[in-house]
Enzyme design. Structure first.
Site, short mmCIF file in Angstrom:
data_model
loop_
_atom_site.label_atom_id
_atom_site.label_comp_id
_atom_site.label_asym_id
_atom_site.label_seq_id
_atom_site.Cartn_x
_atom_site.Cartn_y
_atom_site.Cartn_z
CG HIS A 129 -6.65 4.71 -3.56
ND1 HIS A 129 -5.80 5.20 -3.90
CD2 HIS A 129 -6.98 3.08 -4.22
CE1 HIS A 129 -5.05 4.72 -5.26
NE2 HIS A 129 -6.15 3.56 -5.69
CD GLU A 130 -9.59 -0.15 -4.86
OE1 GLU A 130 -10.16 0.69 -6.07
OE2 GLU A 130 -8.23 0.18 -4.56
CG HIS A 133 -9.14 3.15 -8.86
ND1 HIS A 133 -8.28 3.50 -9.52
CD2 HIS A 133 -8.38 2.93 -8.15
CE1 HIS A 133 -7.13 3.69 -9.08
NE2 HIS A 133 -6.96 2.63 -8.44
CG HIS A 139 -2.64 3.97 -9.39
ND1 HIS A 139 -2.67 3.20 -9.97
CD2 HIS A 139 -3.64 4.09 -8.54
CE1 HIS A 139 -2.89 2.20 -9.28
NE2 HIS A 139 -3.92 2.46 -8.51
N1 TQI Z 1 -5.63 -1.77 -5.59
C1 TQI Z 1 -5.34 -1.87 -6.61
C2 TQI Z 1 -5.55 -0.59 -6.87
O1 TQI Z 1 -6.72 -0.30 -6.38
C3 TQI Z 1 -5.80 -2.57 -8.19
C4 TQI Z 1 -5.51 -2.18 -9.54
C5 TQI Z 1 -4.01 -2.38 -9.44
C6 TQI Z 1 -5.46 -0.84 -9.95
N2 TQI Z 1 -3.83 -1.29 -10.82
C7 TQI Z 1 -4.96 -0.54 -11.29
C8 TQI Z 1 -7.39 -0.09 -10.08
C9 TQI Z 1 -5.40 -0.09 -11.91
C10 TQI Z 1 -7.33 0.57 -10.61
C11 TQI Z 1 -6.46 1.39 -11.98
O2 TQI Z 1 -4.78 0.15 -7.31
S1 TQI Z 1 -4.16 -2.15 -4.23
C12 TQI Z 1 -3.94 1.10 -2.82
C13 TQI Z 1 -2.65 1.96 -2.59
C14 TQI Z 1 -4.74 -0.97 -3.18
C15 TQI Z 1 -3.75 -0.16 -3.83
O3 TQI Z 1 -5.28 -3.25 -3.49
O4 TQI Z 1 -3.46 -2.78 -3.91
C16 TQI Z 1 -5.22 1.09 -1.97
C17 TQI Z 1 -5.97 -0.17 -2.84
F1 TQI Z 1 -2.65 2.72 -3.41
F2 TQI Z 1 -2.32 2.48 -1.34
F3 TQI Z 1 -1.58 1.29 -3.23
C18 TQI Z 1 -6.43 0.65 -1.88
CL1 TQI Z 1 -5.26 2.90 -1.14
ZN ZN Z 2 -5.58 2.19 -7.28
#
Ligand code: TQI
Ligand code: ZN
Ligand code: CA
Ligand code: ZN
Length: 172
Positions: A129-130, A133, A139
């Site tokens: 996922h990261e 990004h 998303h």
């Molecule tokens: N971290 C968030 C994410 O990576 C950070 C974030 C929030 C973000 N809004 C954003 C990053 C907008 C970029 C653009 O989404 S998290 C998931 C998932 C997170 C969440 O720690 O909440 C995953 C990290 F998608 F499963 F909710 C990894 Cl896979």
């Molecule tokens: Zn994300």
């Protein structure tokens, strides 16, 4: 449907091989070889769908992407929050920083406390996922897509969906 970061930042077309370094691994109990293997597999999901190539480098100075585990505040204004909540964050192209919350019960290849902890988080799933990004994807509204903004703890989700593939192929 997939989205981009505002303004659509991406790695430029002459940069099709990106190097990554795992720089701050001391804060996790997962061993270094396992970390290398997990991140290599996570990057491979995206390189298989695009013309991008990824290679690990031992030299931070040489790296386009830096990966590290940090607890609490760690100097970028986006403090981590202890178990669960925020698991990790990655910055948009071409920043390249990818940080993971050292307080999570990370599991990888059977290492970590998958069985003992109800909050166990699969490292490879979060990495895939990261990396989305890091490459410029925001998303997705498609449930089941890697870029959908929720994942259940204790589950594994590492295969790109058609929506993720369309998103990344529209850029690279
Ligand atoms: N971290 C968030 C994410 O990576 C950070 C974030 C929030 C973000 N809004 C954003 C990053 C907008 C970029 C653009 O989404 S998290 C998931 C998932 C997170 C969440 O720690 O909440 C995953 C990290 F998608 F499963 F909710 C990894 Cl896979
Ligand atoms: Zn994300
Ligand atoms: Ca957290
Ligand atoms: Zn950070």
């Amino acid at each position: 449907l997939y989205t981009y970061f505002p303004g659509g930042p991406m790695w430029p077309p002459f940069r099709r091989e990106l190097r990554y370094a795992i720089t701050a691994a001391a804060a996790t109990s997962i061993d270094r070889a396992t970390l290398s293997a997990v991140f290599a597999r996570a990057f491979a999901r995206w390189s298989e769908a695009t013309t991008l190539r990824f290679a690990e480098t031992a030299s931070e100075a040489d790296a386009d992407i830096t990966i590290g585990f940090y607890a609490g505040a760690h100097g970028d204004g986006e403090a981590f929050d202890g178990p669960l909540g925020t698991l990790a964050h990655a910055f948009s192209p071409t920043d390249g920083r990818f940080h993971l919350d050292a307080a999570e019960a990370w599991v990888a290849d059977g290492q970590g406390d998958a069985s003992s902890s109800p909050g166990a988080v699969d490292l490879e799933s979060v990495a895939v996922h990261e990396i989305g990004h890091l490459l410029g994807l925001g998303h997705s509204s498609v449930q089941g897509a890697i870029m959908y903004p929720t994942i259940r703890t204790g589950t594994r989700k590492v295969d790109l969906e058609a929506d993720d593939v369309q998103g990344i192929q529209s850029m690279y």
